[in-house]
Scaffold this motif. Structure first.
Motif, PDB file in Angstrom:
ATOM      1  N   TYR A  79      -3.825  -1.245  -4.178  1.00 45.64           N
ATOM      2  CA  TYR A  79      -3.018  -2.425  -3.868  1.00 45.64           C
ATOM      3  C   TYR A  79      -3.837  -3.711  -4.008  1.00 45.64           C
ATOM      4  CZ  TYR A  79       0.144  -5.674  -1.624  1.00 45.64           C
ATOM      5  OH  TYR A  79       0.962  -6.751  -1.377  1.00 45.64           O
ATOM      6  N   PHE A  80      -5.054  -3.701  -3.539  1.00 44.18           N
ATOM      7  CA  PHE A  80      -5.880  -4.907  -3.659  1.00 44.18           C
ATOM      8  C   PHE A  80      -6.214  -5.193  -5.126  1.00 44.18           C
ATOM      9  CE2 PHE A  80      -6.351  -4.397   0.878  1.00 44.18           C
ATOM     10  CZ  PHE A  80      -6.489  -5.698   1.335  1.00 44.18           C
ATOM     11  N   VAL A  87       0.867  -1.176   0.000  1.00 43.64           N
ATOM     12  CA  VAL A  87       0.000   0.000   0.000  1.00 43.64           C
ATOM     13  C   VAL A  87       0.904   1.226   0.000  1.00 43.64           C
ATOM     14  CG1 VAL A  87      -1.799   1.251   1.224  1.00 43.64           C
ATOM     15  CG2 VAL A  87      -1.789  -1.257   1.247  1.00 43.64           C
ATOM     16  N   ARG A  88       0.871   1.981  -1.092  1.00 43.35           N
ATOM     17  CA  ARG A  88       1.788   3.102  -1.273  1.00 43.35           C
ATOM     18  C   ARG A  88       1.034   4.425  -1.340  1.00 43.35           C
ATOM     19  NH1 ARG A  88       5.187  -0.484  -0.027  1.00 43.35           N
ATOM     20  NH2 ARG A  88       6.733  -1.269  -1.523  1.00 43.35           N
ATOM     21  N   GLU A  89       1.578   5.424  -0.674  1.00 43.27           N
ATOM     22  CA  GLU A  89       1.040   6.770  -0.820  1.00 43.27           C
ATOM     23  C   GLU A  89       1.444   7.317  -2.184  1.00 43.27           C
ATOM     24  OE1 GLU A  89       2.097   9.353   2.334  1.00 43.27           O
ATOM     25  OE2 GLU A  89       1.424   7.990   3.925  1.00 43.27           O
ATOM     26  N   ARG A 129      -6.285   7.610   1.290  1.00 45.74           N
ATOM     27  CA  ARG A 129      -5.891   6.325   1.884  1.00 45.74           C
ATOM     28  C   ARG A 129      -6.768   5.190   1.377  1.00 45.74           C
ATOM     29  NH1 ARG A 129      -4.938   8.693   7.997  1.00 45.74           N
ATOM     30  NH2 ARG A 129      -2.701   9.148   7.755  1.00 45.74           N
ATOM     31  N   LEU A 130      -8.054   5.457   1.222  1.00 48.85           N
ATOM     32  CA  LEU A 130      -8.942   4.436   0.656  1.00 48.85           C
ATOM     33  C   LEU A 130      -8.519   4.087  -0.764  1.00 48.85           C
ATOM     34  CD1 LEU A 130     -12.471   5.634   1.866  1.00 48.85           C
ATOM     35  CD2 LEU A 130     -11.257   3.574   2.597  1.00 48.85           C
ATOM     36  N   ILE A 150      -9.295  10.332  -7.899  1.00 46.33           N
ATOM     37  CA  ILE A 150      -9.974  10.817  -6.707  1.00 46.33           C
ATOM     38  C   ILE A 150     -10.945  11.950  -7.065  1.00 46.33           C
ATOM     39  CG2 ILE A 150      -8.482  12.661  -5.818  1.00 46.33           C
ATOM     40  CD1 ILE A 150      -9.765   9.648  -3.795  1.00 46.33           C
ATOM     41  N   ARG A 151     -10.597  12.757  -8.052  1.00 48.29           N
ATOM     42  CA  ARG A 151     -11.500  13.832  -8.482  1.00 48.29           C
ATOM     43  C   ARG A 151     -12.705  13.258  -9.234  1.00 48.29           C
ATOM     44  NH1 ARG A 151      -9.115  18.923 -11.173  1.00 48.29           N
ATOM     45  NH2 ARG A 151     -11.074  19.732 -10.326  1.00 48.29           N
TER      46      ARG A 151
END
Length: 652
Positions: A191-192, A158-160, A184-185, A170-171
């Motif tokens: 990653y999943f 899980v990477r930022e 974060r979600l 995200i937009r």
């Protein structure tokens, strides 16, 4: 899953000619036999981005003229050595220069790993880009065309990321990249989605083929992430910055997940990417034995020379250790831990901040040096089999965890809590009954503890505690085990004394350690203190508390503090295996921990509380009978002279 594995790194620049030119099947096989190797992870794709086989999904290394991957697999399989196949997933420097827009970025557009393209090094890819499809095709091609015994995918997790793909995503959802929770979600989903794509790429071709996603650390408390793997490989190179305390912490958690796992160390003097570096054979013997003692198989990291020639010195070194592992495997298969103490991982609690690692590592060091049998657990673990649960420093209790621990105490279990642990999230009350009430965070740092009991090694005194503390008061059902003393004042511009800190004012400032119906509470971050300072009084204070809470220790031994001891149950054979290890790492160079000398130990006596009569006790792999005394539900034996690692079988 094999016991004696090698991870054969092969990150090889396109600027080097003659790649694989000296590869020889007989020499490759000869080295595997010399090293007693039964599984070797070979490369399909490296961090530079090149493939080591003919490919349509990637590009073969421009200086390679034949199918090196296929030749290695065929050579290994011919002598019954397994071949998991490695692909660099997160790094692909060839592609990074062609598609820099697919790379991970921080909020200021800085790159991950190498900071720019003018500094030598790699750059990490975001899996929320078209790169994911390219990687999946590369994996699918390898699984389709080669008899791989598993797939190892590196540099993932899980990477930022704030690359433009993530910002656009995200937009599109109607959110904002400045909303950290929404980001974060997205990172979790990315990653999943990656893991699902890799699973499809592998298992649509070869159902059930093992897969491991390496992120350098198996995060405690994230079972969902662990279960994305078919097994776990715990990367822990002591000389590479991890140190010798790291693996026991990871392994004591991993064994409780019910997954096959291995400990990954290296033959290197330092870490990955080192050519011509070798650790002392005694270090590798100890590190491989440490894996066995914790229920793990082993992988030793090596790096193949660009010519493809295997290094005889490396495989002689590995063979010294693996010949001993081979002799011990019979007593190390399908084992489960026998433990009295559950260390609830601070990392697994979800507490933010770097102090969780100090809390966990300090607690593991305290337990190892006290020769306690322990597991590292998360909030999902069944606590029924343990006598004591440790809450190190920072674990405040939400309602589900409070309910779970109350049930544990009701059934006779005890809690050892330190610092803010066992408090409500707002710090206003204890959620368990230690016979005390919290007042506020202490204003003094450091402060002092004067115990109401004698320490084994020191006369009573005011002992300095450097870590943060809490002011508490005794409740009606509490018993004080020692007092807090404050300093005259904190060190400041116009109020300072001596070179470091102000001495105790020798006044009783309330209890510093208390015992109540739920167990014992100490009012400082004692485990963090021990991780950072290594204070003898802190260790002996915590050992006193643990010994007071343990009704009956399953094992007692006079193994010195630097030793490691575990007890593993081999249920199928109706026996327990007691592991004892001893080595003393020293610091060399700039904070490199080195094991060189393995002293001979004598007079090491152990007493084990057993659940049934013991028929015989014997040393393995020597198969030598060991005299023992059996009385009052315990057996006692004394080891003959031994060094590094000794296993003792208790046959019921």
């Amino acid at each position: 899953m094999r016991f004696r594995q090698v991870h054969l790194d092969f990150h090889t620049s396109e600027a080097i000619e003659g790649i694989g030119s000296r590869f020889s099947k007989p020499q490759f096989q000869e080295m595997l036999k010399l090293g007693h190797v039964d599984s070797i992870t070979v490369f399909a794709k490296c961090h530079h981005g090149w493939a080591y086989h003919p490919t349509t999904a990637n590009e073969m290394h421009p200086q390679l003229s034949f199918d090196l991957l296929g030749a290695q697999i065929d050579a290994a399989h011919e002598i019954s050595v397994k071949t998991p196949v490695y692909l660099s997933a997160g790094l692909d420097e060839k592609l990074a220069r062609r598609h820099p827009e697919w790379l991970i970025r921080d909020p200021h557009e800085k790159l991950s790993w190498s900071p720019d393209f003018m500094t030598p090094g790699y750059h990490q890819f975001c899996m929320n880009t078209p790169y994911l499809d390219i990687l999946a095709a590369q994996v699918r091609e390898v699984v389709t065309h080669y008899d791989a015994d598993g797939i190892f995918l590196d540099i993932v997790g899980v990477r930022e990321c704030y690359c433009q793909s993530c910002v656009a995503e995200i937009r599109k959802r109607g959110s904002d990249p400045r909303n950290l929770e929404e980001m974060r979600l997205l990172w979790e989903e990315t990653y999943f989605r990656y893991a699902d794509a890799m699973d499809n790429a592998v298992h649509t071709v070869k159902p059930g083929l093992p897969i491991f996603h390496n992120g350098g650390h198996v995060k405690r408390g994230r079972r969902d992430l662990a279960k994305l793997n078919s097994h776990l490989e715990l990367e822990s190179l002591p000389t590479g910055g991890w140190g010798y305390d790291h693996f026991p912490l990871s392994a004591r958690y991993a064994q409780g997940l019910g997954m096959n796992f291995l400990g990954m160390t290296g033959k290197f003097h330092t870490s990955w990417g080192e050519f011509g570096g070798y650790k002392h054979p005694n270090a590798l013997k100890y590190e491989t034995a440490l894996s066995l003692a914790n229920g793990a198989r082993i992988s030793i990291g090596d790096q193949l020379h660009p010519t493809g020639l295997m290094d005889p010195a490396t495989y002689a070194l590995i063979g010294d250790a693996y010949s001993e592992v081979e002799a011990k495997e019979e007593w190390c298969r399908d084992v489960t831990s026998v433990a009295d103490v559950a260390l609830l991982s601070a990392e697994a609690s979800g507490y933010p901040g770097a102090s969780v690692q100090d809390a966990d590592s300090g607690a593991v060091r305290i337990l190892l040096e006290g020769n306690y049998l322990f597991d590292v657990v998360d909030t999902e673990t069944d606590l029924t089999s343990y006598q004591v649960v440790i809450l190190p420093d920072v674990i405040t209790l939400d309602e589900p965890l409070k309910t779970k621990l109350e049930a544990f105490v009701t059934k006779g279990g005890k809690i050892l809590a330190t610092g803010r642990s066992a408090l409500s999230s707002d710090g206003t009350r204890f959620e368990l009954d230690f016979g005390a009430k919290p007042l506020k965070a202490s204003a003094f740092k450091p402060s002092y503890f004067r115990p109401d009991f004698e320490l084994p090694s020191l006369s009573n005194a005011s002992f300095v505690i450097y870590a943060d503390g809490q002011d508490i008061k005794l409740d009606t059902n509490g018993h004080k085990l020692g007092s807090r003393e404050n300093s005259y004042f904190n060190r400041d511009l116009f109020t300072f004394c001596s070179h470091q800190h102000t001495p105790s004012n020798l006044q009783d400032a309330g209890p510093g350690m208390v015992e109540g119906p739920s167990g014992i509470y100490a009012a400082w971050y004692l485990f963090e203190d021990y991780a950072l300072k290594g204070s003898l009084p802190v260790k002996e204070i915590l050992h006193y508390a643990l010994d007071r809470l343990l009704k009956r220790k399953t094992m007692s031994t006079n193994l010195p503090a630097q030793g490691v001891t575990t007890l593993q149950a081999q249920q199928a054979n109706n026996r327990w295996i007691h592991h004892l290890l001893y080595a003393s790492p020293v610091r060399r160079g700039q904070n490199v921990e080195v094991i060189e000398d393995l002293p001979i130990l004598s007079g090491i006596e152990s007493t084990i509380a057993v659940p049934a009569p013991v028929r015989e006790v014997y040393l393995v792999p020597q198969r030598t009978a060991l005299p023992f005394r059996q009385e009052h539900g315990c057996i006692t034996y004394t080891l003959p002279l031994w060094t590094c690692h000794q296993m003792v079988v208790l046959q019921f």
